[in-house]
Write a protein that holds these residues in place. Structure first.
Motif, PDB file in Angstrom:
ATOM      1  N   UNK A   1       0.797  -1.211   0.000  1.00  9.99           N
ATOM      2  CA  UNK A   1       0.000   0.000   0.000  1.00  9.99           C
ATOM      3  C   UNK A   1       0.836   1.271   0.000  1.00  9.99           C
ATOM      4  N   UNK A   2       2.164   1.147   0.187  1.00 12.80           N
ATOM      5  CA  UNK A   2       3.043   2.304   0.186  1.00 12.80           C
ATOM      6  C   UNK A   2       3.054   2.963  -1.190  1.00 12.80           C
ATOM      7  N   UNK A   3       2.975   4.290  -1.204  1.00 13.95           N
ATOM      8  CA  UNK A   3       3.059   5.074  -2.434  1.00 13.95           C
ATOM      9  C   UNK A   3       4.362   5.855  -2.441  1.00 13.95           C
ATOM     10  N   UNK A   4       5.003   5.919  -3.588  1.00 19.06           N
ATOM     11  CA  UNK A   4       6.246   6.666  -3.689  1.00 19.06           C
ATOM     12  C   UNK A   4       6.524   7.061  -5.118  1.00 19.06           C
ATOM     13  N   UNK A   5       7.429   8.000  -5.324  1.00 15.60           N
ATOM     14  CA  UNK A   5       7.755   8.445  -6.678  1.00 15.60           C
ATOM     15  C   UNK A   5       8.439   7.350  -7.476  1.00 15.60           C
ATOM     16  N   UNK A   6       8.278   7.405  -8.788  1.00 12.66           N
ATOM     17  CA  UNK A   6       8.913   6.440  -9.686  1.00 12.66           C
ATOM     18  C   UNK A   6       9.275   7.141 -10.987  1.00 12.66           C
ATOM     19  N   UNK A   7      10.233   6.544 -11.688  1.00 12.32           N
ATOM     20  CA  UNK A   7      10.687   7.065 -12.970  1.00 12.32           C
ATOM     21  C   UNK A   7      10.747   5.908 -13.979  1.00 12.32           C
ATOM     22  N   UNK A   8      10.218   6.117 -15.162  1.00 10.71           N
ATOM     23  CA  UNK A   8      10.296   5.115 -16.224  1.00 10.71           C
ATOM     24  C   UNK A   8      11.315   5.610 -17.248  1.00 10.71           C
ATOM     25  N   UNK A   9      12.550   5.147 -17.113  1.00 11.13           N
ATOM     26  CA  UNK A   9      13.652   5.623 -17.951  1.00 11.13           C
ATOM     27  C   UNK A   9      14.534   4.446 -18.356  1.00 11.13           C
ATOM     28  N   UNK A  10      15.111   4.529 -19.547  1.00 11.03           N
ATOM     29  CA  UNK A  10      16.071   3.518 -20.015  1.00 11.03           C
ATOM     30  C   UNK A  10      15.537   2.095 -19.863  1.00 11.03           C
ATOM     31  N   UNK A  11      14.271   1.888 -20.247  1.00 12.45           N
ATOM     32  CA  UNK A  11      13.644   0.568 -20.151  1.00 12.45           C
ATOM     33  C   UNK A  11      13.674   0.029 -18.719  1.00 12.45           C
ATOM     34  N   UNK A  12      13.627   0.903 -17.750  1.00 14.38           N
ATOM     35  CA  UNK A  12      13.658   0.493 -16.344  1.00 14.38           C
ATOM     36  C   UNK A  12      12.647   1.315 -15.553  1.00 14.38           C
ATOM     37  N   UNK A  13      12.132   0.712 -14.490  1.00 12.16           N
ATOM     38  CA  UNK A  13      11.280   1.410 -13.536  1.00 12.16           C
ATOM     39  C   UNK A  13      12.106   1.661 -12.278  1.00 12.16           C
ATOM     40  N   UNK A  14      12.421   2.922 -12.037  1.00 15.02           N
ATOM     41  CA  UNK A  14      13.192   3.302 -10.849  1.00 15.02           C
ATOM     42  C   UNK A  14      12.192   3.670  -9.759  1.00 15.02           C
ATOM     43  N   UNK A  15      12.270   2.983  -8.601  1.00 15.41           N
ATOM     44  CA  UNK A  15      11.313   3.215  -7.524  1.00 15.41           C
ATOM     45  C   UNK A  15      12.028   3.038  -6.188  1.00 15.41           C
ATOM     46  N   UNK A  16      11.261   3.083  -5.105  1.00 15.71           N
ATOM     47  CA  UNK A  16      11.813   2.834  -3.775  1.00 15.71           C
ATOM     48  C   UNK A  16      12.779   3.918  -3.317  1.00 15.71           C
ATOM     49  N   UNK A  17      13.766   3.507  -2.549  1.00 16.80           N
ATOM     50  CA  UNK A  17      14.715   4.447  -1.959  1.00 16.80           C
ATOM     51  C   UNK A  17      15.388   5.296  -3.025  1.00 16.80           C
ATOM     52  N   UNK A  18      15.844   4.658  -4.107  1.00 17.89           N
ATOM     53  CA  UNK A  18      16.566   5.383  -5.158  1.00 17.89           C
ATOM     54  C   UNK A  18      15.698   6.467  -5.776  1.00 17.89           C
ATOM     55  N   UNK A  19      14.462   6.123  -6.131  1.00 12.62           N
ATOM     56  CA  UNK A  19      13.556   7.106  -6.726  1.00 12.62           C
ATOM     57  C   UNK A  19      13.230   8.219  -5.743  1.00 12.62           C
ATOM     58  N   UNK A  20      13.083   7.866  -4.460  1.00  5.94           N
ATOM     59  CA  UNK A  20      12.778   8.876  -3.458  1.00  5.94           C
ATOM     60  C   UNK A  20      13.879   9.909  -3.332  1.00  5.94           C
ATOM     61  N   UNK A  21      15.134   9.459  -3.343  1.00  7.34           N
ATOM     62  CA  UNK A  21      16.257  10.388  -3.239  1.00  7.34           C
ATOM     63  C   UNK A  21      16.345  11.255  -4.493  1.00  7.34           C
ATOM     64  N   UNK A  22      16.186  10.636  -5.670  1.00  2.00           N
ATOM     65  CA  UNK A  22      16.222  11.419  -6.905  1.00  2.00           C
ATOM     66  C   UNK A  22      15.111  12.464  -6.913  1.00  2.00           C
ATOM     67  N   UNK A  23      13.912  12.064  -6.508  1.00  3.71           N
ATOM     68  CA  UNK A  23      12.773  12.976  -6.469  1.00  3.71           C
ATOM     69  C   UNK A  23      13.076  14.191  -5.600  1.00  3.71           C
TER      70      UNK A  23
END
Length: 276
Positions: free
Chosen positions: A230-252
């Motif tokens: 149920x957790x919601x967080x930012x994500x990025x769809x780049x370079x044929x990859x879905x970046x999510x979780x801790x990495x996406x949160x820091x980038x965001x």
């Protein structure tokens, strides 16, 4: 792959623009590197080709490209609670770790170095992440230069990066990942002298790649990841990859506090499967 440094050309090359402040986004519920401390396996610090001299390791903002100025200012002023509500326990619990947030400049302008975990792994298969992992005893004091050594060491072990070409210029406040009890120090670097990188251990890493900052700020590449919990967080769809979780949160958060974030549709959701 090898990335050639280019002349300073300002933040405009990153395709970034300032936007109104959005609600704070948490930096994800899970770490994005290996399944536990010391996930990388390779030569220790100071033993591999081009390893940085541990005695000379320090932070410096001298000679950075001008487009990194907003990032340097964000590192100087951002408060821990502006990054996440998950902060290190006051009693000192948690496994000390570090990640390397490495900025370079490629054909499409400013970019970030990421890696993708092997699809065969039991924990977070196929998930993109920053290079990083748990501190080793030889990295030193986790409250001083230990995270700097660990970030460079792990990056070298996982991607083959030559630490001698990296200029470390900042450290973000330490963050906490409750489910794994990692206390993570994000270490920021400038890829001053790019070197070839790639997956050192295919059993651990599927690929190593760079993502233009302009792709990360493009609203068409932004989404909200929905974890099975149920957790919601930012994500990025780049370079044929879905970046999510801790990495996406820091980038965001970095994009936001550097003034590079562009308005995006937060109602666009991407569900994560049960293995996430």
């Amino acid at each position: 792959m090898t990335r050639g440094a280019q002349d300073d050309s300002g933040a405009a090359r990153a395709g970034v623009a300032q936007a109104a402040a959005p609600p704070a986004q948490d930096c994800g519920p899970e770490p994005s590197w290996g399944s536990g401390p010391g996930a990388g396996h390779g030569a220790g610090p100071g033993t591999g080709p081009g390893s940085a001299d541990r005695r000379d390791l320090r932070l410096s903002t001298q000679g950075l490209p001008g487009w990194l100025d907003p990032v340097v200012e964000a590192v100087r002023t951002v408060r821990p609670t502006q990054l996440s509500r998950f902060l290190p326990p006051e009693d000192g619990r948690g496994r000390q770790s570090a990640v390397l947030i490495l900025f370079g400049e490629g054909p499409s302008g400013p970019e970030l170095l990421l890696m993708e975990r092997a699809g065969s792994l039991r924990s977070h298969p196929g998930q993109p992440s920053f290079p990083g992992g748990a501190l080793d005893p030889e990295d030193g004091d986790p409250h001083t230069t230990g995270p700097l050594h660990a970030a460079l060491r792990e990056a070298e072990e996982e991607t083959g990066l030559d630490p001698a070409g990296v200029q470390l210029f900042g450290v973000l406040p330490r963050l906490y990942i409750p489910v794994s009890e990692f206390v993570v120090t994000p270490v920021l670097g400038w890829w001053r002298e790019p070197s070839p990188v790639g997956a050192v251990d295919p059993a651990e890493t599927a690929r190593v790649f760079t993502v233009p900052v302009s792709d990360l700020t493009d609203p068409a590449n932004r989404a909200t990841a929905v974890h099975p919990s149920g957790h919601l967080g930012p994500a990025f769809t780049v370079n044929d990859a879905l970046v999510w979780g801790f990495t996406a949160g820091v980038i965001d958060r970095m994009l936001h506090f550097a003034g590079w974030e562009r308005p995006w549709d937060r109602s666009r959701q991407v569900p994560l499967d049960w293995r996430a």
